[in-house]
Design a protein around this motif. Structure first.
Motif, short mmCIF file in Angstrom:
data_model
loop_
_atom_site.label_atom_id
_atom_site.label_comp_id
_atom_site.label_asym_id
_atom_site.label_seq_id
_atom_site.Cartn_x
_atom_site.Cartn_y
_atom_site.Cartn_z
N TYR A 12 0.86 -1.18 0.00
CA TYR A 12 0.00 0.00 0.00
C TYR A 12 0.90 1.23 0.00
CZ TYR A 12 -3.55 -3.40 1.03
OH TYR A 12 -4.39 -4.49 0.94
N ARG A 14 1.13 5.56 -0.29
CA ARG A 14 0.46 6.87 -0.25
C ARG A 14 0.87 7.60 -1.52
NH1 ARG A 14 -0.18 10.90 4.74
NH2 ARG A 14 -1.32 12.51 3.62
N PRO A 100 -6.71 2.38 -6.75
CA PRO A 100 -6.80 3.55 -5.87
C PRO A 100 -7.85 3.36 -4.79
CG PRO A 100 -7.94 3.97 -7.93
CD PRO A 100 -7.32 2.61 -8.06
N TYR A 101 -7.58 3.96 -3.63
CA TYR A 101 -8.53 3.99 -2.52
C TYR A 101 -8.25 5.27 -1.73
CZ TYR A 101 -10.96 2.81 1.79
OH TYR A 101 -11.78 2.84 2.88
N ALA A 102 -9.11 6.26 -1.87
CA ALA A 102 -8.92 7.57 -1.22
C ALA A 102 -7.53 8.10 -1.56
CB ALA A 102 -9.18 7.47 0.27
N ASP A 103 -6.65 8.26 -0.56
CA ASP A 103 -5.32 8.85 -0.79
C ASP A 103 -4.21 7.82 -0.94
OD1 ASP A 103 -6.41 11.41 -0.62
OD2 ASP A 103 -6.13 11.47 1.57
#
Length: 154
Positions: A12, A14, A100-103
């Motif tokens: 994951y 950012r 993608p997932y939010a930020d």
């Protein structure tokens, strides 16, 4: 269904999906965290790609073909040593799934059709090092201070 080993790694990050995609396909960015430049004329299905050394020699340690390319969410490539180019049995296949997932982004790398368990162990070690370096580069602006693939194994 194949009986050849495969390896899957999930991390994951950012970042935005487009930045992860660029980090996988841009020659300068791959050179910054991988120790090789991933080079293709256009990253379109059917195009050739090379994993070239960054020492200025121009030597490609891996060659292959782009199988699928859906910027910024999915890239599938074949992989082979240059000596095995053209021999379908010599190729493995790598899929990069960028979700993608939010930020954040979930990056899943699946390396299939590996020739044997030794190759699977090498892939596991190599992908962990490379993807850790990629994550560091995208999140901090710099790769790890040492090349993680050079760390002695246990």
């Amino acid at each position: 269904m194949t009986d050849k080993p495969e390896f899957e790694y999930v991390t994951y990050i950012r970042s935005a999906p487009e930045k992860v995609w660029d980090a996988l396909t841009d020659a300068d960015l791959t050179a910054a965290y991988w120790g090789h430049s991933n080079v293709s004329p256009d990253w379109r299905p059917g195009s050739r790609w090379e994993h070239r050394r960054t020492d200025g020699s121009g030597v490609a340690d891996v060659v292959g073909t782009v199988v699928e390319s859906e910027r910024p969410t999915r890239l599938v490539t074949t992989w082979a040593a240059p000596a095995g180019e053209g021999d379908e049995d010599a190729y493995s296949r790598v899929t990069f799934a960028v979700e993608p997932y939010a930020d954040i982004v979930r990056l899943t790398v699946t390396h299939e059709d590996l020739p044997d368990e030794d190759a699977r162990r090498e892939a596991a070690s190599g992908w962990a090092a490379v993807l850790s370096n990629l994550k560091s580069l995208l999140e901090t602006g710099s790769p790890l201070p040492q090349e993680p693939w050079l760390m002695p194994s246990r």
